[in-house]
Design a protein around this motif. Structure first.
Motif, PDB file in Angstrom:
ATOM      1  N   GLU A  28      -6.892   2.225   5.415  1.00 36.84           N
ATOM      2  CA  GLU A  28      -6.382   3.597   5.382  1.00 36.84           C
ATOM      3  C   GLU A  28      -7.229   4.580   6.179  1.00 36.84           C
ATOM      4  O   GLU A  28      -6.696   5.491   6.827  1.00 36.84           O
ATOM      5  CB  GLU A  28      -6.259   4.071   3.924  1.00 36.84           C
ATOM      6  CG  GLU A  28      -5.199   3.322   3.138  1.00 36.84           C
ATOM      7  CD  GLU A  28      -5.088   3.795   1.697  1.00 36.84           C
ATOM      8  OE1 GLU A  28      -4.076   3.462   1.045  1.00 36.84           O
ATOM      9  OE2 GLU A  28      -6.008   4.495   1.209  1.00 36.84           O
ATOM     10  N   ASN A 122      -3.554   8.070  -0.310  1.00 37.60           N
ATOM     11  CA  ASN A 122      -3.784   8.456   1.073  1.00 37.60           C
ATOM     12  C   ASN A 122      -2.443   8.796   1.725  1.00 37.60           C
ATOM     13  O   ASN A 122      -1.407   8.214   1.386  1.00 37.60           O
ATOM     14  CB  ASN A 122      -4.467   7.296   1.799  1.00 37.60           C
ATOM     15  CG  ASN A 122      -4.876   7.645   3.210  1.00 37.60           C
ATOM     16  OD1 ASN A 122      -4.050   7.673   4.112  1.00 37.60           O
ATOM     17  ND2 ASN A 122      -6.160   7.875   3.410  1.00 37.60           N
ATOM     18  N   SER A 123      -2.453   9.737   2.662  1.00 37.40           N
ATOM     19  CA  SER A 123      -1.196  10.147   3.296  1.00 37.40           C
ATOM     20  C   SER A 123      -0.561   9.022   4.113  1.00 37.40           C
ATOM     21  O   SER A 123       0.631   9.075   4.423  1.00 37.40           O
ATOM     22  CB  SER A 123      -1.432  11.368   4.185  1.00 37.40           C
ATOM     23  OG  SER A 123      -2.405  11.084   5.176  1.00 37.40           O
ATOM     24  N   SER A 124      -1.344   8.009   4.483  1.00 42.84           N
ATOM     25  CA  SER A 124      -0.817   6.794   5.122  1.00 42.84           C
ATOM     26  C   SER A 124      -1.298   5.598   4.304  1.00 42.84           C
ATOM     27  O   SER A 124      -2.208   4.878   4.702  1.00 42.84           O
ATOM     28  CB  SER A 124      -1.307   6.693   6.568  1.00 42.84           C
ATOM     29  OG  SER A 124      -0.861   7.791   7.338  1.00 42.84           O
ATOM     30  N   THR A 129       5.591   3.518   0.435  1.00 44.49           N
ATOM     31  CA  THR A 129       6.075   4.746  -0.205  1.00 44.49           C
ATOM     32  C   THR A 129       7.596   4.760  -0.375  1.00 44.49           C
ATOM     33  O   THR A 129       8.111   5.496  -1.210  1.00 44.49           O
ATOM     34  CB  THR A 129       5.621   5.988   0.568  1.00 44.49           C
ATOM     35  OG1 THR A 129       6.066   5.899   1.924  1.00 44.49           O
ATOM     36  CG2 THR A 129       4.102   6.116   0.545  1.00 44.49           C
ATOM     37  N   TYR A 299      -9.624  12.847   6.031  1.00 45.85           N
ATOM     38  CA  TYR A 299      -8.309  12.250   5.799  1.00 45.85           C
ATOM     39  C   TYR A 299      -7.572  13.088   4.762  1.00 45.85           C
ATOM     40  O   TYR A 299      -8.153  13.987   4.129  1.00 45.85           O
ATOM     41  CB  TYR A 299      -8.405  10.787   5.360  1.00 45.85           C
ATOM     42  CG  TYR A 299      -9.175  10.521   4.084  1.00 45.85           C
ATOM     43  CD1 TYR A 299      -8.567  10.576   2.836  1.00 45.85           C
ATOM     44  CD2 TYR A 299     -10.531  10.174   4.124  1.00 45.85           C
ATOM     45  CE1 TYR A 299      -9.270  10.315   1.670  1.00 45.85           C
ATOM     46  CE2 TYR A 299     -11.241   9.907   2.965  1.00 45.85           C
ATOM     47  CZ  TYR A 299     -10.603   9.972   1.747  1.00 45.85           C
ATOM     48  OH  TYR A 299     -11.304   9.716   0.593  1.00 45.85           O
TER      49      TYR A 299
END
Length: 309
Positions: A28, A122-124, A129, A299
């Motif tokens: 990540e 984490n956004s990625s 998702t 991040y």
């Protein structure tokens, strides 16, 4: 492929959980940043109840997914952690389903009719998702982890503003002051859950905390008006866990002074990086404060929410 076995965690599992989280970190954010003692702090928390609130999924001897649930609200709000390797989404979904069921049970034990569950990712993330969205989860908030390089030749201890004094948290009475300030200054923040002194001490892993890295700021005419709680037990960087200034003392540059004080102390201790986390929708101006003081995004983390029941 056989279905991964799932069982509760124990404190003895801390090394394999740490290894999993660092494998996720590497994917990540590009490098491992999870220390074993932070995992142990979660597992040994007095409210952990691991038999009911933790899940490990193994593929043979390899840990591939991990879940932990905790309840700070005593009501409908329940928090979970969820980590899964990219090629083991089915195991991750099995753990997530178990956590959702347990979250509703926990909320009902508290007398609530539903569970409002939050998960930070984490956004990625390594979690798919799309599978979260299909289960009714939505993103409700974004946080940034910020970092700043520090250098003992440049980051010198700042002079306090006139009428301002700063002291290290040296006594039990000082610790009580920091607890009071933390409850007061964060009371209006998103997702804040009030905590009494003993629970707060467990939350911050006080047994491992170097209290000389916790500072109280007092102001003429106001009294004890701000604090900064930091720690130097992370391998990756010095860490500022919380910084708060009471409403009547805001707008005087006190937050910036505390930040610069912390930068100087960490630089003098030989650190080259200091980090912290911030709510990007914070209404007190914290993101702007940190930006003015040289902190940049390392991040992003999203808060996902599901309403169950």
């Amino acid at each position: 492929m056989p279905t991964p076995a799932i069982r509760p965690a124990t404190l003895a599992d801390a090394p394999v959980i740490t290894a999993l989280l660092n494998e996720v970190d590497l994917i990540e954010i590009g490098r491992p940043e999870t220390d074993q003692h932070t995992v142990e702090a979660d597992l040994k928390h007095p409210e952990a109840d691991l038999d009911r609130n933790s899940w490990l999924a193994f593929d043979g001897e390899r840990l591939v997914a991990y879940g932990l649930l905790w309840d700070e609200s005593g009501g409908e709000r329940v928090d979970i952690d969820h980590y899964v390797l990219p090629d083991h989404q089915e195991a991750g979904q099995r753990i997530l389903a178990a956590m959702e069921e347990r979250a509703l049970g926990r909320a009902r034990e508290n007398g609530a009719g539903r569970a409002v569950v939050h998960l930070h990712l984490n956004s990625s993330p390594t979690t798919d998702t799309a599978l979260l969205t299909a289960r009714g989860w939505t993103v409700v908030r974004r946080y940034h982890v910020l970092t700043r390089p520090v250098d003992a030749r440049q980051d010198l201890a700042p002079e306090p503003p006139a009428g301002v004094r700063v002291r290290a948290c040296a006594t039990e009475a000082d610790r009580a002051v920091v607890h009071k300030l933390a409850q007061e200054t964060f009371a209006d923040h998103f997702d804040f859950q009030p905590r009494d002194y003993d629970h707060w001490m467990a939350d911050i892993d006080a047994d491992r905390l170097d209290w000389s890295l916790v500072w109280i700021l007092s102001v003429d005419g106001v009294g004890d008006a701000g604090f900064l709680l930091s720690r130097d037990d992370r391998e990756a960087m010095g860490w500022i866990r919380t910084l708060g200034v009471v409403r009547e003392a805001r707008g005087r540059g006190l937050g910036g002074f505390l930040l610069q004080h912390a930068f100087a102390v960490f630089a003098a201790r030989g650190r080259d990086t200091v980090g912290l986390g911030v709510d990007t929708s914070n209404t007190t101006g914290a993101p702007q404060l940190y930006g003015r003081n040289g902190m940049t995004v390392h991040y992003a983390v999203d808060t996902w929410e599901a309403v169950i029941g």
